[in-house]
Design a protein around this motif. Structure first.
Motif, PDB file in Angstrom:
ATOM      1  N   UNK A   1       8.692  -1.238  -2.132  1.00  0.00           N
ATOM      2  CA  UNK A   1       7.942  -2.065  -2.258  1.00  0.00           C
ATOM      3  C   UNK A   1       6.196  -1.493  -2.666  1.00  0.00           C
ATOM      4  N   UNK A   2       5.775  -2.122  -3.269  1.00  0.00           N
ATOM      5  CA  UNK A   2       4.291  -1.757  -3.691  1.00  0.00           C
ATOM      6  C   UNK A   2       3.420  -1.917  -2.725  1.00  0.00           C
ATOM      7  N   UNK A   3       2.353  -0.635  -2.655  1.00  0.00           N
ATOM      8  CA  UNK A   3       1.440  -0.778  -1.586  1.00  0.00           C
ATOM      9  C   UNK A   3       0.113  -0.752  -2.433  1.00  0.00           C
ATOM     10  N   UNK A   4      -0.252   0.070  -3.185  1.00  0.00           N
ATOM     11  CA  UNK A   4      -1.340   0.393  -3.997  1.00  0.00           C
ATOM     12  C   UNK A   4      -1.297   0.967  -5.339  1.00  0.00           C
ATOM     13  N   UNK A   5      -2.297   0.677  -6.236  1.00  0.00           N
ATOM     14  CA  UNK A   5      -2.393   1.414  -7.486  1.00  0.00           C
ATOM     15  C   UNK A   5      -3.650   1.678  -7.875  1.00  0.00           C
ATOM     16  N   UNK A   6      -3.942   2.713  -8.649  1.00  0.00           N
ATOM     17  CA  UNK A   6      -5.268   2.842  -9.130  1.00  0.00           C
ATOM     18  C   UNK A   6      -5.138   3.511 -10.870  1.00  0.00           C
ATOM     19  N   UNK A   7      -5.667   3.085 -11.498  1.00  0.00           N
ATOM     20  CA  UNK A   7      -5.661   3.316 -13.051  1.00  0.00           C
ATOM     21  C   UNK A   7      -6.291   4.853 -13.323  1.00  0.00           C
ATOM     22  N   UNK A   8      -6.447   5.082 -14.507  1.00  0.00           N
ATOM     23  CA  UNK A   8      -6.683   6.617 -14.620  1.00  0.00           C
ATOM     24  C   UNK A   8      -8.054   6.933 -14.408  1.00  0.00           C
ATOM     25  N   UNK A   9      -8.980   6.117 -14.447  1.00  0.00           N
ATOM     26  CA  UNK A   9     -10.423   6.566 -14.403  1.00  0.00           C
ATOM     27  C   UNK A   9     -10.916   6.069 -13.069  1.00  0.00           C
ATOM     28  N   UNK A  10     -10.047   5.574 -12.301  1.00  0.00           N
ATOM     29  CA  UNK A  10     -10.133   5.111 -10.856  1.00  0.00           C
ATOM     30  C   UNK A  10     -11.045   3.832 -10.470  1.00  0.00           C
ATOM     31  N   UNK A  11     -11.168   3.259 -11.744  1.00  0.00           N
ATOM     32  CA  UNK A  11     -12.238   1.986 -11.680  1.00  0.00           C
ATOM     33  C   UNK A  11     -11.418   0.694 -11.372  1.00  0.00           C
ATOM     34  N   UNK A  12     -10.097   0.803 -11.375  1.00  0.00           N
ATOM     35  CA  UNK A  12      -9.226  -0.586 -11.090  1.00  0.00           C
ATOM     36  C   UNK A  12      -8.288  -0.133  -9.992  1.00  0.00           C
ATOM     37  N   UNK A  13      -8.254  -0.835  -9.084  1.00  0.00           N
ATOM     38  CA  UNK A  13      -7.397  -0.506  -7.853  1.00  0.00           C
ATOM     39  C   UNK A  13      -6.790  -2.012  -7.334  1.00  0.00           C
ATOM     40  N   UNK A  14      -5.866  -1.892  -6.783  1.00  0.00           N
ATOM     41  CA  UNK A  14      -5.150  -3.060  -6.235  1.00  0.00           C
ATOM     42  C   UNK A  14      -4.172  -2.638  -5.168  1.00  0.00           C
ATOM     43  N   UNK A  15      -3.994  -3.711  -4.162  1.00  0.00           N
ATOM     44  CA  UNK A  15      -3.480  -3.565  -3.033  1.00  0.00           C
ATOM     45  C   UNK A  15      -2.516  -4.434  -2.567  1.00  0.00           C
ATOM     46  N   UNK A  16      -1.467  -4.165  -1.865  1.00  0.00           N
ATOM     47  CA  UNK A  16      -0.515  -5.399  -1.241  1.00  0.00           C
ATOM     48  C   UNK A  16      -1.291  -5.998  -0.544  1.00  0.00           C
ATOM     49  N   UNK A  17      -1.103  -7.386  -0.021  1.00  0.00           N
ATOM     50  CA  UNK A  17      -1.618  -8.213   0.861  1.00  0.00           C
ATOM     51  C   UNK A  17      -1.535  -7.577   2.380  1.00  0.00           C
ATOM     52  N   UNK A  18      -0.479  -7.007   2.403  1.00  0.00           N
ATOM     53  CA  UNK A  18      -0.248  -6.623   3.922  1.00  0.00           C
ATOM     54  C   UNK A  18      -1.185  -5.422   4.273  1.00  0.00           C
ATOM     55  N   UNK A  19      -1.640  -4.847   3.290  1.00  0.00           N
ATOM     56  CA  UNK A  19      -2.219  -3.430   3.305  1.00  0.00           C
ATOM     57  C   UNK A  19      -3.994  -3.580   3.202  1.00  0.00           C
ATOM     58  N   UNK A  20      -4.194  -4.577   2.518  1.00  0.00           N
ATOM     59  CA  UNK A  20      -5.779  -4.886   1.975  1.00  0.00           C
ATOM     60  C   UNK A  20      -6.617  -4.941   3.257  1.00  0.00           C
TER      61      UNK A  20
END
Length: 124
Positions: free
Chosen positions: A46-65
């Protein structure tokens, strides 16, 4: 291609913290969007977190936010996952993954490169 090696896993008590690292080698790290995923026993990855190439966009699963923070250091070719306030349900093998794109995703299938995983065990 890019090769990924995770480190930093271990055994920690509930409420504790760990910092996972994922070191990349091969092609230019800064051209890859990065994600962290996990697989708990008997469950799908399952997905936990991601970050785009320059670090400006990040996202998290609700369970770890609010508890986990993803970051990257393109000069060092490394992505990190700072995990605070750990819970027993966070116990899993954690994988970093790379996508040859500026944009990261929550979708496992969109990542072509994976590390071998690092075990995180949270005791109650």
């Amino acid at each position: 291609q890019v090769q990924l090696v995770e480190s930093g896993g271990g055994l920690v008590q509930a409420g504790g913290s760990l910092r996972l690292s994922c070191a990349a080698s091969g092609r230019t790290f800064s051209s890859y969007a990065m994600g962290w995923f996990r697989r708990a026993p008997g469950k799908e990855r399952e997905f936990v977190a991601f970050i785009n190439t320059d670090g400006r966009i990040r996202d998290y699963a609700d369970s770890v936010k609010g508890r986990f923070t993803i970051s990257r250091d393109n000069a060092k070719g490394t992505v990190y996952l700072q995990m605070n306030s750990l819970k027993p349900e966070d116990t899993a093998v954690y994988y970093c993954a790379a996508r040859d794109s500026r944009w990261a995703s929550r979708e496992v299938r969109l990542y072509a490169y994976w590390g071998q995983g690092t075990q995180v065990t949270v005791s109650s």
